[in-house]
Design a protein around this motif. Structure first.
Motif, PDB file in Angstrom:
ATOM      1  N   ALA A 178      20.598  12.690  -5.002  1.00 18.76           N
ATOM      2  CA  ALA A 178      19.230  13.970  -4.007  1.00 18.76           C
ATOM      3  C   ALA A 178      18.405  12.810  -3.357  1.00 18.76           C
ATOM      4  CB  ALA A 178      19.197  14.839  -4.972  1.00 18.76           C
ATOM      5  N   LEU A 179      17.968  12.562  -4.474  1.00 15.28           N
ATOM      6  CA  LEU A 179      16.688  11.717  -3.809  1.00 15.28           C
ATOM      7  C   LEU A 179      16.965  10.565  -2.627  1.00 15.28           C
ATOM      8  CD1 LEU A 179      13.560  11.446  -3.779  1.00 15.28           C
ATOM      9  CD2 LEU A 179      13.561   9.314  -5.825  1.00 15.28           C
ATOM     10  N   SER A 180      18.360   9.836  -2.614  1.00 16.34           N
ATOM     11  CA  SER A 180      18.687   8.791  -1.777  1.00 16.34           C
ATOM     12  C   SER A 180      18.701   9.829   0.079  1.00 16.34           C
ATOM     13  CB  SER A 180      19.942   7.756  -2.454  1.00 16.34           C
ATOM     14  OG  SER A 180      21.104   8.802  -2.305  1.00 16.34           O
ATOM     15  N   THR A 181      19.521  10.880  -0.661  1.00 20.94           N
ATOM     16  CA  THR A 181      19.359  11.486   0.978  1.00 20.94           C
ATOM     17  C   THR A 181      18.847  11.704   1.222  1.00 20.94           C
ATOM     18  OG1 THR A 181      19.525  13.686  -0.239  1.00 20.94           O
ATOM     19  CG2 THR A 181      21.880  12.540  -0.017  1.00 20.94           C
ATOM     20  N   LEU A 182      17.590  11.604   1.253  1.00 22.61           N
ATOM     21  CA  LEU A 182      16.186  11.351   2.034  1.00 22.61           C
ATOM     22  C   LEU A 182      15.480   9.812   2.278  1.00 22.61           C
ATOM     23  CD1 LEU A 182      14.352  13.750  -0.512  1.00 22.61           C
ATOM     24  CD2 LEU A 182      15.394  14.821   1.953  1.00 22.61           C
ATOM     25  N   ARG A 183      16.400   9.174   2.348  1.00 17.85           N
ATOM     26  CA  ARG A 183      15.872   7.606   2.237  1.00 17.85           C
ATOM     27  C   ARG A 183      14.647   6.859   1.248  1.00 17.85           C
ATOM     28  NH1 ARG A 183      18.675   7.839   7.205  1.00 17.85           N
ATOM     29  NH2 ARG A 183      19.341   6.581   8.129  1.00 17.85           N
ATOM     30  N   TRP A 237      19.740  -0.028  -0.546  1.00 20.99           N
ATOM     31  CA  TRP A 237      20.624  -0.071   0.448  1.00 20.99           C
ATOM     32  C   TRP A 237      20.853   1.183   2.061  1.00 20.99           C
ATOM     33  CZ3 TRP A 237      23.013  -4.582   2.595  1.00 20.99           C
ATOM     34  CH2 TRP A 237      24.321  -3.485   2.914  1.00 20.99           C
ATOM     35  N   ASP A 238      20.852   1.185   2.816  1.00 24.29           N
ATOM     36  CA  ASP A 238      21.122   2.067   3.845  1.00 24.29           C
ATOM     37  C   ASP A 238      22.613   2.570   4.907  1.00 24.29           C
ATOM     38  OD1 ASP A 238      19.861   4.396   5.215  1.00 24.29           O
ATOM     39  OD2 ASP A 238      18.515   3.257   6.370  1.00 24.29           O
ATOM     40  N   ASP A 239      22.980   2.113   3.476  1.00 20.72           N
ATOM     41  CA  ASP A 239      24.468   2.867   3.765  1.00 20.72           C
ATOM     42  C   ASP A 239      25.123   3.224   2.868  1.00 20.72           C
ATOM     43  OD1 ASP A 239      27.132   2.224   4.910  1.00 20.72           O
ATOM     44  OD2 ASP A 239      26.746   0.293   5.752  1.00 20.72           O
ATOM     45  N   PRO A 240      25.859   4.598   3.930  1.00 19.12           N
ATOM     46  CA  PRO A 240      26.522   5.587   2.996  1.00 19.12           C
ATOM     47  C   PRO A 240      28.209   5.691   2.084  1.00 19.12           C
ATOM     48  CG  PRO A 240      26.747   6.648   4.932  1.00 19.12           C
ATOM     49  CD  PRO A 240      25.672   5.220   4.568  1.00 19.12           C
ATOM     50  N   GLN A 241      28.288   4.467   3.025  1.00 13.42           N
ATOM     51  CA  GLN A 241      29.640   4.239   2.817  1.00 13.42           C
ATOM     52  C   GLN A 241      30.493   3.646   1.438  1.00 13.42           C
ATOM     53  OE1 GLN A 241      31.689   6.024   5.201  1.00 13.42           O
ATOM     54  NE2 GLN A 241      30.220   5.881   5.529  1.00 13.42           N
ATOM     55  N   LEU A 242      31.416   3.840   1.187  1.00 12.80           N
ATOM     56  CA  LEU A 242      31.865   3.195   0.067  1.00 12.80           C
ATOM     57  C   LEU A 242      31.470   1.375  -0.234  1.00 12.80           C
ATOM     58  CD1 LEU A 242      34.374   5.337  -1.265  1.00 12.80           C
ATOM     59  CD2 LEU A 242      32.878   5.220  -2.445  1.00 12.80           C
ATOM     60  N   VAL A 266      19.217   1.184  -4.786  1.00 13.00           N
ATOM     61  CA  VAL A 266      19.885   2.796  -4.799  1.00 13.00           C
ATOM     62  C   VAL A 266      20.865   2.620  -2.986  1.00 13.00           C
ATOM     63  CG1 VAL A 266      19.702   5.159  -4.552  1.00 13.00           C
ATOM     64  CG2 VAL A 266      18.346   3.841  -6.145  1.00 13.00           C
ATOM     65  N   MET A 267      22.332   3.215  -3.733  1.00  7.69           N
ATOM     66  CA  MET A 267      22.748   2.911  -2.023  1.00  7.69           C
ATOM     67  C   MET A 267      22.856   4.687  -1.775  1.00  7.69           C
ATOM     68  SD  MET A 267      26.369   0.960  -3.369  1.00  7.69           S
ATOM     69  CE  MET A 267      26.461   1.810  -4.624  1.00  7.69           C
ATOM     70  N   ARG A 268      22.092   4.789  -0.487  1.00  7.35           N
ATOM     71  CA  ARG A 268      21.687   5.791  -0.121  1.00  7.35           C
ATOM     72  C   ARG A 268      23.422   6.821   0.290  1.00  7.35           C
ATOM     73  NH1 ARG A 268      22.274   7.973   5.830  1.00  7.35           N
ATOM     74  NH2 ARG A 268      22.390   6.151   6.485  1.00  7.35           N
ATOM     75  N   GLY A 269      22.578   8.150  -0.160  1.00 10.41           N
ATOM     76  CA  GLY A 269      23.700   9.182  -0.630  1.00 10.41           C
ATOM     77  C   GLY A 269      25.315   8.727  -1.611  1.00 10.41           C
TER      78      GLY A 269
END
Length: 225
Positions: free
Chosen positions: A100-105, A125-130, A151-154
């Motif tokens: 949840a926190l990562s979605t706020l970057r 790591w500012d990329d939500p992809q697998l 932490v990988m975003r999202g």
């Protein structure tokens, strides 16, 4: 093929179930233990809480293609082990508060005792992809640098330790640090951070810190010794 002792297989299975018991993984996630400079053992590719006694992990080379049946994101483990000879265990979790926190970057900051273990910061790591390509896996490992977690975003965190037991415990610490961070954000205030000196003193391994949390997370496990 490198031989793997039953003790190491048992450790990986127990760690997988501990992460599930702690609410840090669900259908997705994986963990591994380094065997030597060139190989590591990753848990079976199934929901970690369903890995049963006797379910074998798979030996994976640090360099080279993934063996058949190994999940694509295990490439992250490969690249971290290649870059970080100090790392002996890795957990890829789906920690809900960290997610949840990562979605706020944002990533957890060193505000309390458990957060101290990740000072001065947890990289993002500012990329939500697998992470299913060598290039992306290398990017995550590079973002990790010398930190204990990234932490990988999202997409959740990757946590390292000197061995798998420490990595599991630090996975719980990271989730609690994210819980505190989100609670602080709710107040609308900034709050105090631990100073570098405070964080260094607090991030101790004395007093069976890691061992007691491991015992808590593995209590009742059929293979916990």
């Amino acid at each position: 093929m490198i031989a793997v002792s039953e003790d190491r297989q048992r450790l990986v299975r127990t760690a997988a179930r501990a992460l599930a018991r702690g609410g840090l993984v669900h259908a997705y996630g994986h963990c591994s233990q380094r065997l030597d400079r060139a190989h590591f053992l990753v848990c079976a590719a199934r929901p970690m809480g369903l890995i049963g006694p006797g379910d074998p992990g798979v030996v994976v080379p640090v360099d080279g293609p993934l063996p058949d049946g190994v999940l694509g994101e295990v490439r992250i483990h490969q690249r971290i082990y290649a870059r970080r000879p100090d790392v002996g265990g890795i957990c890829r979790t789906q920690s809900p508060q960290v997610m949840a926190l990562s979605t706020l970057r944002r990533t957890p900051r060193p505000r309390h005792g458990f957060g101290a273990y990740f000072a001065p910061e947890v990289p993002l790591w500012d990329d939500p992809q697998l992470i299913r390509s060598p290039d992306r896996a290398e990017g995550v490992a590079a973002a990790l640098g010398d930190a204990r977690a990234v932490v990988m975003r999202g997409n959740g965190p990757v946590i390292t330790g000197r061995d798998l037991i420490q990595a599991v415990v630090l996975s719980w610490y990271l989730e609690d640090a994210a819980r505190v961070e989100l609670e602080v954000l709710k107040t609308g205030l900034d709050g105090a951070l631990l100073s570098p000196e405070e964080a260094a003193e607090r991030a101790t391994d004395a007093g069976r810190i890691y061992e007691r949390m491991w015992e808590h997370l593995t209590a009742g496990d059929p293979e916990a010794g």
